[in-house]
Design a protein around this motif. Structure first.
Motif, PDB file in Angstrom:
ATOM      1  N   LYS A 181     -11.178  36.407   1.388  1.00  0.00           N
ATOM      2  CA  LYS A 181     -10.912  37.187   2.608  1.00  0.00           C
ATOM      3  C   LYS A 181     -11.586  36.567   3.819  1.00  0.00           C
ATOM      4  O   LYS A 181     -11.046  36.611   4.920  1.00  0.00           O
ATOM      5  CB  LYS A 181     -11.389  38.623   2.423  1.00  0.00           C
ATOM      6  N   GLU A 182     -12.786  36.019   3.639  1.00  0.00           N
ATOM      7  CA  GLU A 182     -13.491  35.433   4.769  1.00  0.00           C
ATOM      8  C   GLU A 182     -12.723  34.248   5.340  1.00  0.00           C
ATOM      9  O   GLU A 182     -12.586  34.119   6.567  1.00  0.00           O
ATOM     10  CB  GLU A 182     -14.896  34.996   4.335  1.00  0.00           C
ATOM     11  N   GLU A 183     -12.251  33.415   4.474  1.00  0.00           N
ATOM     12  CA  GLU A 183     -11.443  32.271   4.936  1.00  0.00           C
ATOM     13  C   GLU A 183     -10.172  32.746   5.602  1.00  0.00           C
ATOM     14  O   GLU A 183      -9.771  32.223   6.648  1.00  0.00           O
ATOM     15  CB  GLU A 183     -11.121  31.354   3.756  1.00  0.00           C
ATOM     16  N   GLN A 184      -9.538  33.800   5.036  1.00  0.00           N
ATOM     17  CA  GLN A 184      -8.325  34.355   5.619  1.00  0.00           C
ATOM     18  C   GLN A 184      -8.592  34.898   7.016  1.00  0.00           C
ATOM     19  O   GLN A 184      -7.804  34.682   7.950  1.00  0.00           O
ATOM     20  CB  GLN A 184      -7.767  35.459   4.719  1.00  0.00           C
ATOM     21  N   ALA A 185      -9.703  35.591   7.201  1.00  0.00           N
ATOM     22  CA  ALA A 185     -10.035  36.162   8.511  1.00  0.00           C
ATOM     23  C   ALA A 185     -10.250  35.051   9.541  1.00  0.00           C
ATOM     24  O   ALA A 185      -9.797  35.153  10.692  1.00  0.00           O
ATOM     25  CB  ALA A 185     -11.285  37.032   8.393  1.00  0.00           C
ATOM     26  N   PHE A 186     -10.941  33.969   9.131  1.00  0.00           N
ATOM     27  CA  PHE A 186     -11.150  32.843  10.045  1.00  0.00           C
ATOM     28  C   PHE A 186      -9.813  32.226  10.463  1.00  0.00           C
ATOM     29  O   PHE A 186      -9.588  31.968  11.651  1.00  0.00           O
ATOM     30  CB  PHE A 186     -12.041  31.804   9.359  1.00  0.00           C
ATOM     31  N   LEU A 187      -8.945  32.001   9.489  1.00  0.00           N
ATOM     32  CA  LEU A 187      -7.650  31.370   9.784  1.00  0.00           C
ATOM     33  C   LEU A 187      -6.766  32.268  10.645  1.00  0.00           C
ATOM     34  O   LEU A 187      -6.073  31.794  11.543  1.00  0.00           O
ATOM     35  CB  LEU A 187      -6.939  31.020   8.476  1.00  0.00           C
ATOM     36  N   THR A 188      -6.807  33.586  10.393  1.00  0.00           N
ATOM     37  CA  THR A 188      -5.998  34.516  11.186  1.00  0.00           C
ATOM     38  C   THR A 188      -6.422  34.476  12.650  1.00  0.00           C
ATOM     39  O   THR A 188      -5.584  34.549  13.564  1.00  0.00           O
ATOM     40  CB  THR A 188      -6.141  35.946  10.641  1.00  0.00           C
ATOM     41  N   GLN A 189      -7.713  34.343  12.882  1.00  0.00           N
ATOM     42  CA  GLN A 189      -8.237  34.309  14.251  1.00  0.00           C
ATOM     43  C   GLN A 189      -7.855  33.011  14.968  1.00  0.00           C
ATOM     44  O   GLN A 189      -7.546  33.031  16.166  1.00  0.00           O
ATOM     45  CB  GLN A 189      -9.763  34.462  14.214  1.00  0.00           C
ATOM     46  N   LYS A 190      -7.820  31.900  14.247  1.00  0.00           N
ATOM     47  CA  LYS A 190      -7.606  30.607  14.877  1.00  0.00           C
ATOM     48  C   LYS A 190      -6.149  30.114  14.861  1.00  0.00           C
ATOM     49  O   LYS A 190      -5.799  29.238  15.649  1.00  0.00           O
ATOM     50  CB  LYS A 190      -8.464  29.549  14.163  1.00  0.00           C
ATOM     51  N   ALA A 191      -5.331  30.667  13.996  1.00  0.00           N
ATOM     52  CA  ALA A 191      -3.984  30.118  13.778  1.00  0.00           C
ATOM     53  C   ALA A 191      -3.048  30.431  14.935  1.00  0.00           C
ATOM     54  O   ALA A 191      -3.334  31.298  15.787  1.00  0.00           O
ATOM     55  CB  ALA A 191      -3.390  30.666  12.479  1.00  0.00           C
ATOM     56  N   ASN A 192      -1.936  29.732  14.956  1.00  0.00           N
ATOM     57  CA  ASN A 192      -0.886  29.963  15.958  1.00  0.00           C
ATOM     58  C   ASN A 192      -0.369  31.395  15.834  1.00  0.00           C
ATOM     59  O   ASN A 192      -0.100  31.877  14.731  1.00  0.00           O
ATOM     60  CB  ASN A 192       0.260  28.974  15.735  1.00  0.00           C
ATOM     61  N   LYS A 193      -0.252  32.074  16.981  1.00  0.00           N
ATOM     62  CA  LYS A 193       0.105  33.488  16.965  1.00  0.00           C
ATOM     63  C   LYS A 193       1.590  33.735  16.680  1.00  0.00           C
ATOM     64  O   LYS A 193       2.004  34.885  16.578  1.00  0.00           O
ATOM     65  CB  LYS A 193      -0.269  34.129  18.305  1.00  0.00           C
ATOM     66  N   LYS A 194       2.369  32.672  16.524  1.00  0.00           N
ATOM     67  CA  LYS A 194       3.796  32.831  16.224  1.00  0.00           C
ATOM     68  C   LYS A 194       4.119  32.548  14.756  1.00  0.00           C
ATOM     69  O   LYS A 194       5.269  32.614  14.356  1.00  0.00           O
ATOM     70  CB  LYS A 194       4.630  31.898  17.111  1.00  0.00           C
ATOM     71  N   GLY A 195       3.125  32.219  13.965  1.00  0.00           N
ATOM     72  CA  GLY A 195       3.342  31.946  12.549  1.00  0.00           C
ATOM     73  C   GLY A 195       2.994  30.511  12.192  1.00  0.00           C
ATOM     74  O   GLY A 195       3.223  29.586  12.987  1.00  0.00           O
ATOM     75  N   SER A 196       2.421  30.316  10.984  1.00  0.00           N
ATOM     76  CA  SER A 196       1.988  28.978  10.567  1.00  0.00           C
ATOM     77  C   SER A 196       2.254  28.797   9.076  1.00  0.00           C
ATOM     78  O   SER A 196       2.097  29.726   8.276  1.00  0.00           O
ATOM     79  CB  SER A 196       0.487  28.783  10.834  1.00  0.00           C
ATOM     80  N   TRP A 197       2.632  27.549   8.717  1.00  0.00           N
ATOM     81  CA  TRP A 197       2.802  27.203   7.300  1.00  0.00           C
ATOM     82  C   TRP A 197       1.436  27.060   6.650  1.00  0.00           C
ATOM     83  O   TRP A 197       0.493  26.517   7.239  1.00  0.00           O
ATOM     84  CB  TRP A 197       3.538  25.879   7.143  1.00  0.00           C
ATOM     85  N   ILE A 198       1.335  27.531   5.375  1.00  0.00           N
ATOM     86  CA  ILE A 198       0.148  27.309   4.557  1.00  0.00           C
ATOM     87  C   ILE A 198       0.588  26.601   3.275  1.00  0.00           C
ATOM     88  O   ILE A 198       1.790  26.469   3.010  1.00  0.00           O
ATOM     89  CB  ILE A 198      -0.591  28.630   4.256  1.00  0.00           C
ATOM     90  N   GLY A 199      -0.384  26.169   2.451  1.00  0.00           N
ATOM     91  CA  GLY A 199      -0.057  25.317   1.300  1.00  0.00           C
ATOM     92  C   GLY A 199       0.284  26.072   0.028  1.00  0.00           C
ATOM     93  O   GLY A 199      -0.130  25.645  -1.058  1.00  0.00           O
ATOM     94  N   LEU A 200       1.050  27.153   0.124  1.00  0.00           N
ATOM     95  CA  LEU A 200       1.443  27.925  -1.052  1.00  0.00           C
ATOM     96  C   LEU A 200       2.955  27.837  -1.228  1.00  0.00           C
ATOM     97  O   LEU A 200       3.709  27.987  -0.256  1.00  0.00           O
ATOM     98  CB  LEU A 200       1.009  29.383  -0.878  1.00  0.00           C
ATOM     99  N   ARG A 201       3.414  27.621  -2.480  1.00  0.00           N
ATOM    100  CA  ARG A 201       4.861  27.517  -2.733  1.00  0.00           C
ATOM    101  C   ARG A 201       5.153  27.773  -4.210  1.00  0.00           C
ATOM    102  O   ARG A 201       4.249  27.666  -5.044  1.00  0.00           O
ATOM    103  CB  ARG A 201       5.413  26.153  -2.308  1.00  0.00           C
ATOM    104  N   ASP A 202       6.407  28.129  -4.494  1.00  0.00           N
ATOM    105  CA  ASP A 202       6.860  28.285  -5.884  1.00  0.00           C
ATOM    106  C   ASP A 202       8.087  27.400  -6.125  1.00  0.00           C
ATOM    107  O   ASP A 202       9.082  27.829  -6.702  1.00  0.00           O
ATOM    108  CB  ASP A 202       7.162  29.752  -6.221  1.00  0.00           C
ATOM    109  N   LEU A 203       7.981  26.155  -5.719  1.00  0.00           N
ATOM    110  CA  LEU A 203       9.099  25.217  -5.830  1.00  0.00           C
ATOM    111  C   LEU A 203       9.379  24.835  -7.279  1.00  0.00           C
ATOM    112  O   LEU A 203      10.535  24.602  -7.649  1.00  0.00           O
ATOM    113  CB  LEU A 203       8.793  23.954  -5.014  1.00  0.00           C
ATOM    114  N   ASP A 204       8.339  24.753  -8.102  1.00  0.00           N
ATOM    115  CA  ASP A 204       8.524  24.314  -9.480  1.00  0.00           C
ATOM    116  C   ASP A 204       9.130  25.416 -10.346  1.00  0.00           C
ATOM    117  O   ASP A 204      10.034  25.165 -11.148  1.00  0.00           O
ATOM    118  CB  ASP A 204       7.201  23.847 -10.071  1.00  0.00           C
ATOM    119  N   MET A 205       8.639  26.634 -10.208  1.00  0.00           N
ATOM    120  CA  MET A 205       9.153  27.762 -10.995  1.00  0.00           C
ATOM    121  C   MET A 205       9.176  28.992 -10.106  1.00  0.00           C
ATOM    122  O   MET A 205       8.152  29.334  -9.489  1.00  0.00           O
ATOM    123  CB  MET A 205       8.286  27.992 -12.228  1.00  0.00           C
TER     124      MET A 205
END
Length: 308
Positions: free
Chosen positions: A223-247
């Motif tokens: 949660k701490e990392e999430q809160a930091f990223l929410t504060q600093k990230a682009n306010k219109k939406g940003s890609w993160i490194g999560l995906r379900d491409l394999d399955m």
């Protein structure tokens, strides 16, 4: 002798004269005159018929002779007038026709040979086409295997480098070093550096942009990392490194770790349209949403370990 003869004659005359008028009329019947008239009429009609048939025969013979003469003249005219033209051409055509008749067997053999060659070529072409198809399939399979092996090797190399960096960082910290160094335009939080991209990109474009910066799309672990990223990230939406491409439904972070912490928006992930395989942070609240990988987000977040 003579007086007796005279007397007999007179006797016959007397007897003849004594005959009744009825007997005399019997010798001159009216039917005899009718038969004579019929014979004369038949004879007359027969003569007329003979004359008519004779006339018709004469006319027919005369006309036949005239037609024969005309035909003969026409033949002579054709021969005399066309000997240097049409007759010559006809003779030449007859010669050519004879030559062609002589050439027919050879031409027939040649055609049969061509048909056999054509059949052979078709068979060879079919075999070559099948070989080419097999080669293309083999080539496609080989390229696919090479790409898969390359991707596997690249991922293994990245993980190995990351593990080496972690071990080196931990080793330096154990020796009392302070590991808080981040490249220019990167921001430090806890033990990692973060880069916040602000250019519209698809998820694959954002992934390679982070690789070019010697990092990777961010993996959020608490949660701490999430809160930091929410504060600093682009306010219109940003890609993160999560995906379900394999399955489908099995979401994995770019560092290979499983999904132990999540921050999904209500109702997400929903895989809307059967193709939302990449994850982005929504504007303002930082909630996660699965989206189309080929769609664009206004921002993207990279991470890497801080150096000592």
């Amino acid at each position: 002798m003579e007086p007796e003869a005279k007397w007999n004659g007179s006797t016959e005359q007397v007897e003849f004269s004594r005959m009744s008028p009825r007997s005399q009329g019997f010798t001159k019947l009216p039917g005899q005159k009718t038969c004579e008239k019929s014979v004369l009429l038949f004879t007359f009609v027969l003569l007329i018929s003979v004359v008519l048939w004779g006339t018709l025969l004469f006319l027919f013979l005369t006309r036949f002779k005239k037609i024969a003469q005309d035909v003969e003249k026409l033949q002579e005219s054709c021969v005399y007038h066309n000997d240097s033209g049409i007759v010559t051409i006809i003779r030449r055509l007859q010669v050519d026709q004879w030559d062609l008749k002589n050439d027919v067997p050879q031409l027939s053999k040649a055609v049969n040979k061509l048909q056999e060659d054509q059949t052979t070529l078709k068979s060879k072409a079919s075999q070559i086409s099948q070989q080419v198809d097999r080669l293309q399939e083999d080539g496609t399979t080989f390229r696919s295997q090479v790409l898969n092996e390359k991707n596997t090797a690249t991922q293994a190399l990245e993980k190995l480098q990351e593990e080496i960096e972690k071990l080196w960082t931990e080793f330096q910290r154990a020796n009392g070093s302070v590991c808080k160094n981040c490249p220019k335009d990167w921001q430090l939080f806890q033990k990692k550096c973060y880069f916040f991209g602000n250019e519209p990109k698809t998820w694959p474009q954002a992934k390679f942009a982070c690789i070019n910066l010697q990092g990777r799309l961010v993996s959020i672990k608490n949660k701490e990392e999430q809160a930091f990223l929410t504060q600093k990230a682009n306010k219109k939406g940003s890609w993160i490194g999560l995906r379900d491409l394999d399955m489908e439904g099995e979401f994995i972070w770019m560092d290979g770790s499983p999904l132990n912490y999540s921050n999904w928006s209500p109702g997400e992930p929903n895989n809307q349209g059967q193709g939302e395989d990449c994850v982005a942070m929504r504007a303002n609240n930082g909630r996660w949403n699965d989206a189309f990988c080929r769609g664009q987000q206004e921002g993207w977040i990279c991470e890497k370990l801080a150096t000592c």
